[in-house]
Design a protein around this motif. Structure first.
Motif, PDB file in Angstrom:
ATOM      1  N   GLN A  21      -3.569  -2.596   5.227  1.00  0.00           N
ATOM      2  CA  GLN A  21      -2.346  -2.191   4.528  1.00  0.00           C
ATOM      3  C   GLN A  21      -2.680  -1.387   3.274  1.00  0.00           C
ATOM      4  N   ALA A  22      -3.712  -1.808   2.543  1.00  0.00           N
ATOM      5  CA  ALA A  22      -4.096  -1.098   1.315  1.00  0.00           C
ATOM      6  C   ALA A  22      -4.574   0.317   1.625  1.00  0.00           C
ATOM      7  N   VAL A  23      -5.349   0.477   2.690  1.00  0.00           N
ATOM      8  CA  VAL A  23      -5.818   1.809   3.074  1.00  0.00           C
ATOM      9  C   VAL A  23      -4.645   2.662   3.541  1.00  0.00           C
ATOM     10  N   HIS A  24      -3.746   2.058   4.322  1.00  0.00           N
ATOM     11  CA  HIS A  24      -2.551   2.769   4.789  1.00  0.00           C
ATOM     12  C   HIS A  24      -1.734   3.277   3.598  1.00  0.00           C
ATOM     13  N   ASP A  25      -1.514   2.418   2.616  1.00  0.00           N
ATOM     14  CA  ASP A  25      -0.729   2.810   1.438  1.00  0.00           C
ATOM     15  C   ASP A  25      -1.428   3.925   0.662  1.00  0.00           C
ATOM     16  N   TRP A  26      -2.744   3.824   0.566  1.00  0.00           N
ATOM     17  CA  TRP A  26      -3.524   4.855  -0.153  1.00  0.00           C
ATOM     18  C   TRP A  26      -3.438   6.197   0.582  1.00  0.00           C
ATOM     19  N   LEU A  27      -3.554   6.178   1.914  1.00  0.00           N
ATOM     20  CA  LEU A  27      -3.453   7.415   2.688  1.00  0.00           C
ATOM     21  C   LEU A  27      -2.081   8.068   2.509  1.00  0.00           C
ATOM     22  N   LYS A  28      -1.042   7.242   2.478  1.00  0.00           N
ATOM     23  CA  LYS A  28       0.306   7.791   2.264  1.00  0.00           C
ATOM     24  C   LYS A  28       0.407   8.424   0.881  1.00  0.00           C
TER      25      LYS A  28
END
Length: 365
Positions: A21-28
């Protein structure tokens, strides 16, 4: 060519998991619109250094097929696993050496996965590991063509005009041979465990026989067939070169020496064949000496001092193996693949000593 031959990631190891989730949020936050759909995350098991993950989003999204790279846990040699540098090298090389993957973004926010990391586009293709994918075959002629193509790409890299393309700061340049001999000797000493040889004879021999740099160019520094990506529709065509962690400016023969330390021929002894990581044993593949002759002819270089570069390549590989084993020995990784690496360090010591003995008859000290 069948889809089944394309390199695939495997199930994520618990010890290497991260906060998706943290990587997903960072990519967004970097401008990639993935909505609320998290990627499927798997892990490539081929590497023994930096950790490599496959992030696959739904096909409806742009940049939906991604690779994430981050360092391993535990002991790290000074200067190793520099994610920012690796990302920067590939981003800057891409315009002048098109076989580099396209970079997406770099992250130095430790709160995301606990270390620096970067994300790049995945290059979908065949990676020739220890054995070709099940069901894939190469004729003797195809194997030879692939082998030549692999080393032609190394020659292409070594002929990139780094000065004209503003890449002078990729390394220190002149004096590379001496810095490498001294640097890798120091790394081995720091990573030595009680159950491996001291390599004192090899280190002293390298010091005594150091040649001047033959030239300065961009070098990959970890060039192997399992860092090459082949076109799945034409396996003789190389579409990508991976793993630029150690790329720098240096001596091209040192780069070739490092590459051929991994090159296992069909006629090698049983122990060497047991650690093969690329299909270099196939009928039609060139021998190490044939590759040296081919490379030096294309580059206009003299191969008479090759024993030095061969010994250095094997010693450098021993240091890399020992650094990995050091982490396992001190329980900084639980990957069972590293358990017996100490034995291979002994074997590489034997290989170095054998070449050194033979080199005495060819003008080496």
């Amino acid at each position: 060519m069948s889809e089944q031959f394309i390199d695939q990631a495997k199930t994520l190891r618990d010890s290497d998991a991260f906060d998706i989730q943290a990587v997903h949020d960072w990519l967004k936050a970097q401008g990639n619109d993935y909505g609320d759909d998290l990627p499927e995350v798997k892990q490539f098991s081929g590497g023994a250094s930096n950790l490599t993950y496959h992030l696959k989003y739904a096909d409806q999204y742009d940049n939906n097929d991604l690779i994430l790279r981050r360092p391993p846990a535990g002991h790290k040699a000074a200067g190793a696993h520099d994610m920012k540098r690796e990302y920067s090298i590939m981003a800057r090389l891409k315009p002048v050496y098109p076989f580099v993957p396209k970079m997406i973004a770099f992250c130095d926010d430790q709160s995301v996965v606990g270390s620096d990391f970067y994300v790049m586009e995945r290059m979908r293709g065949i990676i020739p590991r220890g054995n070709l994918p099940k069901g894939m075959t190469l004729s003797k002629e195809q194997a030879r063509e692939l082998c030549i193509s692999v080393f032609d790409k190394l020659i292409d890299l070594h002929q990139v005009d780094y000065q004209a393309n503003g890449l002078d700061d990729l390394g220190k340049g002149a004096g590379y041979v001496q810095r490498q001999v001294e640097g890798w000797s120091g790394r081995y000493t720091k990573s030595k465990t009680w159950n491996v040889p001291g390599f004192k004879k090899t280190m002293a021999w390298l010091q005594r026989n150091m040649p001047a740099d033959v030239k300065t160019c961009i070098i990959h520094n970890d060039y192997r067939m399992d860092n090459v990506v082949l076109n799945p529709d034409n396996p003789g065509e190389i579409i990508g070169i991976l793993d630029w962690e150690m790329a720098t400016l240096g001596d091209p023969l040192m780069d070739l020496g490092g590459a051929l330390a991994y090159w296992v021929e069909a006629g090698d002894d049983a122990l060497m064949r047991s650690i093969r990581r690329q299909p270099s044993h196939l009928p039609g593949m060139l021998t190490r000496q044939e590759i040296v002759d081919y490379y030096c002819d294309k580059m206009g270089l003299d191969a008479k001092l090759w024993p030095f570069y061969e010994v250095f390549g094997l010693f450098r590989l021993a240091v890399i193996v020992q650094q990995i084993y050091y982490r396992y020995h001190h329980k900084q990784t639980d990957n069972p693949a590293f358990k017996n690496f100490w034995f291979f360090v002994h074997y590489l010591n034997w290989r170095c000593n054998r070449i050194i003995r033979n080199a005495r008859n060819n003008g080496f000290k």
